[in-house]
Design a protein around this motif. Structure first.
Motif, PDB file in Angstrom:
ATOM      1  N   GLY A 111       0.852  -1.185   0.000  1.00 23.08           N
ATOM      2  CA  GLY A 111       0.000   0.000   0.000  1.00 23.08           C
ATOM      3  C   GLY A 111       0.883   1.228   0.000  1.00 23.08           C
ATOM      4  O   GLY A 111       1.989   1.198   0.545  1.00 23.08           O
ATOM      5  N   GLU A 190      -4.841  -0.647   3.300  1.00 23.31           N
ATOM      6  CA  GLU A 190      -4.792  -0.826   1.850  1.00 23.31           C
ATOM      7  C   GLU A 190      -3.841  -1.953   1.459  1.00 23.31           C
ATOM      8  O   GLU A 190      -4.095  -2.687   0.495  1.00 23.31           O
ATOM      9  CB  GLU A 190      -4.371   0.484   1.186  1.00 23.31           C
ATOM     10  CG  GLU A 190      -5.412   1.594   1.312  1.00 23.31           C
ATOM     11  CD  GLU A 190      -4.889   2.952   0.873  1.00 23.31           C
ATOM     12  OE1 GLU A 190      -3.770   2.996   0.305  1.00 23.31           O
ATOM     13  OE2 GLU A 190      -5.581   3.963   1.098  1.00 23.31           O
ATOM     14  N   GLU A 193      -5.742  -5.139   1.896  1.00 21.97           N
ATOM     15  CA  GLU A 193      -6.671  -5.358   0.785  1.00 21.97           C
ATOM     16  C   GLU A 193      -5.925  -5.753  -0.483  1.00 21.97           C
ATOM     17  O   GLU A 193      -6.386  -6.615  -1.240  1.00 21.97           O
ATOM     18  CB  GLU A 193      -7.501  -4.093   0.552  1.00 21.97           C
ATOM     19  CG  GLU A 193      -8.503  -3.825   1.651  1.00 21.97           C
ATOM     20  CD  GLU A 193      -9.666  -2.958   1.217  1.00 21.97           C
ATOM     21  OE1 GLU A 193     -10.740  -3.062   1.842  1.00 21.97           O
ATOM     22  OE2 GLU A 193      -9.516  -2.186   0.253  1.00 21.97           O
ATOM     23  N   ASP A 194      -4.784  -5.134  -0.720  1.00 19.46           N
ATOM     24  CA  ASP A 194      -3.977  -5.473  -1.891  1.00 19.46           C
ATOM     25  C   ASP A 194      -3.522  -6.929  -1.830  1.00 19.46           C
ATOM     26  O   ASP A 194      -3.407  -7.599  -2.861  1.00 19.46           O
ATOM     27  CB  ASP A 194      -2.762  -4.547  -1.955  1.00 19.46           C
ATOM     28  CG  ASP A 194      -1.952  -4.725  -3.228  1.00 19.46           C
ATOM     29  OD1 ASP A 194      -2.515  -4.523  -4.328  1.00 19.46           O
ATOM     30  OD2 ASP A 194      -0.762  -5.066  -3.132  1.00 19.46           O
ATOM     31  N   ARG A 574     -11.538  -9.611   1.090  1.00 20.92           N
ATOM     32  CA  ARG A 574     -11.950  -8.328   1.642  1.00 20.92           C
ATOM     33  C   ARG A 574     -12.695  -8.522   2.963  1.00 20.92           C
ATOM     34  O   ARG A 574     -13.398  -9.514   3.143  1.00 20.92           O
ATOM     35  CB  ARG A 574     -12.883  -7.592   0.677  1.00 20.92           C
ATOM     36  CG  ARG A 574     -12.214  -7.070  -0.583  1.00 20.92           C
ATOM     37  CD  ARG A 574     -11.282  -5.913  -0.283  1.00 20.92           C
ATOM     38  NE  ARG A 574     -10.789  -5.274  -1.499  1.00 20.92           N
ATOM     39  CZ  ARG A 574      -9.704  -5.633  -2.141  1.00 20.92           C
ATOM     40  NH1 ARG A 574      -8.997  -6.669  -1.701  1.00 20.92           N
ATOM     41  NH2 ARG A 574      -9.302  -4.993  -3.228  1.00 20.92           N
ATOM     42  N   VAL A 804      -8.860   0.062  -3.744  1.00 16.72           N
ATOM     43  CA  VAL A 804      -8.911  -0.224  -2.312  1.00 16.72           C
ATOM     44  C   VAL A 804      -9.968   0.627  -1.638  1.00 16.72           C
ATOM     45  O   VAL A 804     -10.701   1.373  -2.289  1.00 16.72           O
ATOM     46  CB  VAL A 804      -7.527  -0.022  -1.662  1.00 16.72           C
ATOM     47  CG1 VAL A 804      -6.549  -1.079  -2.142  1.00 16.72           C
ATOM     48  CG2 VAL A 804      -6.989   1.377  -1.944  1.00 16.72           C
TER      49      VAL A 804
END
Length: 828
Positions: A111, A190, A193-194, A574, A804
């Motif tokens: 992120g 982030e 999530e990535d 997620r 994201v």
């Protein structure tokens, strides 16, 4: 003047005499073991001294040699051929052995918030497009009543924005938090999530947190107040930058804030890897952050001549005259490679080794040491088990200073160029030419660039390079600076360097991840998939949908993902929030059309939207009677779990002697088998009811699922055509459940559904009538929108560089002093 350059100690004696005359010192005051800087020799004096020495020796002497060999004795010994550079063979052998004792570490998620690039995809686009993100100090900071920084730099926009409610923080605490801490919280989310890893998966695990952070412009004013607020102490302590991440994400491994100045964030990566290799951490977050809010340091650096006149890093170029300051934040998630592969994680690249050392007594505390840099490189690649001729790209420290760049390139040349020819030259670049020198966050920016180079096999151009710095003997080394995007030869490795201005050096040796599975698009017949999104706020969900519309309409999504892979990644990777969207689509075009309908607040077939409180809800299965179309129950459902259960129940019925029965009874058995298989399928999805109820045959199905009768008893009742009446007493007493009415669509008339909906009051009504894949996905989507988590997708697809979380930023900046609350307890 010296007659022969080979006479022992003659160079040393010459240097003593020259310094004595230049500085008007007594010879007895000159200690040959002290650094040149200790005598008060500045850069200009050393340039003159190197020129005179070159004329004496009848060859060019680079002034950088005074930073490589920092005392009279060391320099004279080197020029007389007495210096030794190589690592002792025993030490090299030990390090090589250690390289085989530990596995590589995978970078599974990243992120970032860098100048001109919010997010990893934007960062990569900035690099390959050769963009210069340097600009004026942001005008939106004038409203914050902070001092204006008078130089251009790599600045972030909207530095005051923070989604504090997302992290369950109060505004009162948020405004007293260093914006570096705030950005870290969002960027680490982030990165999760990535990686396609819900942060809750790492909670209560030995996950380490290692953050490079060096300055704190924001908190000084609060901390210098007569009575600073207690929240200002926790909000601005550098240690809390790492500790708050561990606290809010509930990570139980080591938690360290690391300050080695410009090398802080790469030192954090090094320590994170060491922690994983030692077993202290199972996995780790590593990164760094830097924010510029005052003009004092910039002015000081400018007065010292350390900043470039045009505010650009012209790394390796003849016009190099200093660097430009920048700010930003980057974070990566690290896991042992075997664990990352086992968990199905997408992988950017792998870290195979790293090394950290110190310059020691160089020619001044801020002066680099070439010999130390060479040892650093040798150690890193020996630990990694990487041959020097297998290195294709080096992301250098590369600040763009006239003497610092040559020292670094020479160190690299003496190590990495060994045995190379011009034909197999390695590439050398610096992300500082794009975004400036991010100081404490510089190392993580360079490492992320190197990881992207390895993932994509493309080396971005190095900006502001026209002609080699005269002090860099580039012809001697097999090295190139990319002026446009170049191709990295498949299988070659890379490395990233970062040097602190106090002498702490770090180098990370990296390799590509050679995936066994190919992600190339396959010729699959279009079939429906379930696409899901979620956010804490309705407007956030709309903004997220808009990002995916752009991703699809630009053609990028179809180039990079299969639809099933994208949907699986979002389903599995997620953390799902209260405002939810579920959309069934068979192609990217259908998906974009559905998202556009949602964004326009229009209805669309297959689109389900919900707002659910993420507390545990109860659910009830309601099984219908046979209805008017019993043949519908004979139709199979396109789900493996259903089909297996349906087959087993029918076989069991046959074994119970139900083969010679009337047609009416046979229909009842089909109804029962269909309903039971559908109920078990939902359980396999993870949808476990509080209880089940039903009418007619459905009552028997419900009784078996409730465990009140056995399967054998159910068969006997069905043989005797004895169906118990529907019992709604328990249903009526439970007012908050979600009801799933189960049966083929034809068996659930509109009148029945309307009647049940009216009787259910505020309960959520879902029809479990799917038989096709399309219908089943619609059911799963409706359950998702209602707040239920189903086990729809097994595998996890590629997750990197997707949009994201859409943060809801509110301005959080220091306000006037308020009375200190007594609600804060310290347990120090």
């Amino acid at each position: 003047m010296m007659n022969s350059i080979n006479e022992p100690n003659r160079i040393q004696e010459w240097l003593v005499e020259e310094i004595k005359e230049m500085l008007e010192m007594d010879k007895s005051e000159i200690d040959i073991h002290q650094s040149f800087s200790s005598f008060g020799l500045d850069s200009a004096a050393i340039m003159m001294l190197s020129g005179e020495l070159g004329r004496l020796l009848q060859r060019k002497i680079s002034p950088t040699i005074f930073w490589e060999f920092t005392s009279i004795h060391a320099l004279a010994s080197a020029l007389e051929g007495e210096n030794g550079r190589d690592m002792p063979d025993a030490e090299r052998a030990t390090r090589q052995l250690n390289a085989y004792d530990r596995e590589p570490i995978a970078i599974v998620g990243m992120g970032c918030r860098f100048p001109g690039a919010n997010g990893v995809r934007a960062f990569w686009e900035l690099l390959v497009q050769g963009k210069d993100a340097i600009g004026a100090y942001p005008a939106d900071r004038l409203k914050l009543n902070e001092p204006v920084v008078g130089r251009e730099g790599g600045y972030l926009e909207g530095i005051d924005g923070f989604d504090y409610s997302f992290f369950n923080l109060s505004y009162r605490e948020a405004i007293r938090m260093d914006p570096q801490q705030r950005i870290l919280l969002e960027v680490v989310w982030e990165a999760f999530e990535d990686a396609g890893i819900p942060p809750s998966d790492w909670a209560n695990t030995m996950s380490g947190t290692f953050i490079g952070i060096s300055g704190n412009d924001y908190g000084r004013k609060d901390l210098l107040a007569e009575e600073p607020h207690i929240l200002s102490l926790t909000g601005n302590a550098l240690s809390i930058a790492a500790n708050r991440l561990s606290y809010l994400y509930n990570l139980n491994g080591p938690s360290l804030a690391i300050d080695t100045a410009c090398s802080s964030s790469l030192a954090a990566v090094h320590m994170a890897c060491q922690s994983i290799w030692s077993g202290d951490s199972k996995q780790a977050v590593a990164g760094g952050v830097n924010i510029i809010l005052t003009d004092g340091i910039t002015t000081s650096l400018s007065n010292a001549g350390m900043l470039a006149g045009d505010d650009r890093c012209k790394t390796f170029d003849a016009k190099a005259d200093g660097y430009v300051r920048g700010e930003g934040c980057g974070a990566i998630l690290l896991k042992p490679l075997s664990k990352a592969v086992e968990d199905g994680n997408d992988i950017y690249s792998v870290i195979r080794g790293s090394s950290l050392n110190q310059d020691g007594r160089s020619n001044g505390i801020t002066a680099p040491n070439q010999h130390a840099q060479e040892k650093l490189l040798q150690a890193a690649y020996t630990q990694a088990g990487i041959r020097f001729d297998d290195i294709g790209y080096i992301e250098s420290h590369g600040t763009g200073t006239y003497l610092g760049d040559p020292i670094e390139v020479k160190a690299l040349g003496n190590v990495v160029s060994t045995g190379r020819t011009t034909a197999d030259a390695y590439y050398l670049g610096s992300v500082k030419t794009n975004i400036g020198h991010l100081e404490a966050a510089a190392g993580i920016a360079g490492l992320m660039k190197a990881a992207l180079v390895l993932k994509h096999g493309i080396i971005p151009p190095n900006l502001h390079f026209e002609k080699w710095n005269d002090e860099i003997p580039h012809a001697k080394y097999a090295v190139r600076v990319p002026l446009k995007c170049e191709t990295l030869t498949p299988g070659l490795c890379a490395g990233a360097s970062s040097f602190g201005f106090g002498g702490t050096n770090v180098h990370v040796a990296m390799g590509p991840f050679m995936a066994e599975q190919s992600y190339a698009a396959q010729d699959l017949a279009e079939q429906p998939e379930l696409f899901v999104l979620s956010a804490r706020r309705k407007e956030g969900l709309s903004r997220l949908a808009e990002q995916y519309i752009h991703l699809i309409r630009s053609g990028y999504a179809e180039q990079e993902w299969q639809l099933s892979e994208l949907c699986s990644s979002l389903w599995q990777g997620r953390q799902h929030h209260s405002h939810r969207l579920a959309l069934v689509a068979s192609s990217f075009d259908e998906l974009a059309e559905g998202l556009e309908s949602f964004h326009a607040e229009e209805e669309h077939t297959g689109l389900k939207v919900g707002n659910t409180v993420l507390s545990e809800q109860e659910i009830v299965f309601c099984f219908s009677d046979t209805g008017s179309d019993e043949e519908a129950y004979v139709q199979p459902v396109q789900d493996q779990s259903f089909q297996q259960t349906f087959f087993v129940v029918n076989q069991f019925v046959q074994m119970q002697g139900a083969s010679n029965i009337e047609e009416r009874q046979r229909s009842a058995f089909y109804v029962f088998a269909w309903q039971f298989a559908f109920g078990r399928m939902l359980r396999d999805w993870g949808i476990v009811p509080k209880f089940s109820t039903g009418a007619g045959v459905g009552a028997i199905t419900a009784a078996v699922l409730n465990g009140t009768i056995t399967m054998v008893e159910a068969v006997q009742w069905l043989k005797q055509v004895v169906y118990s009446a529907e019992d709604n007493q328990e249903l009526e007493q439970s007012a908050s459940e979600c009801l799933i009415y189960i049966g083929p669509l034809s068996s659930l008339s509109a009148e029945d559904v309307n009647r049940q909906s009216h009787a259910s009051g505020s309960r959520k009504i879902i029809l479990g009538n799917g038989q096709s894949r399309l219908a089943l996905l619609g059911l799963a989507g409706e359950l998702h929108a209602a707040g239920f988590r189903t086990k729809l997708y097994e595998g996890k697809g590629r997750t990197h560089m997707l949009p994201v979380y859409p943060w809801h930023h509110q301005s959080c900046w220091r306000a006037a002093e308020r009375p200190q609350s007594s609600s804060f307890e310290c347990f120090c």
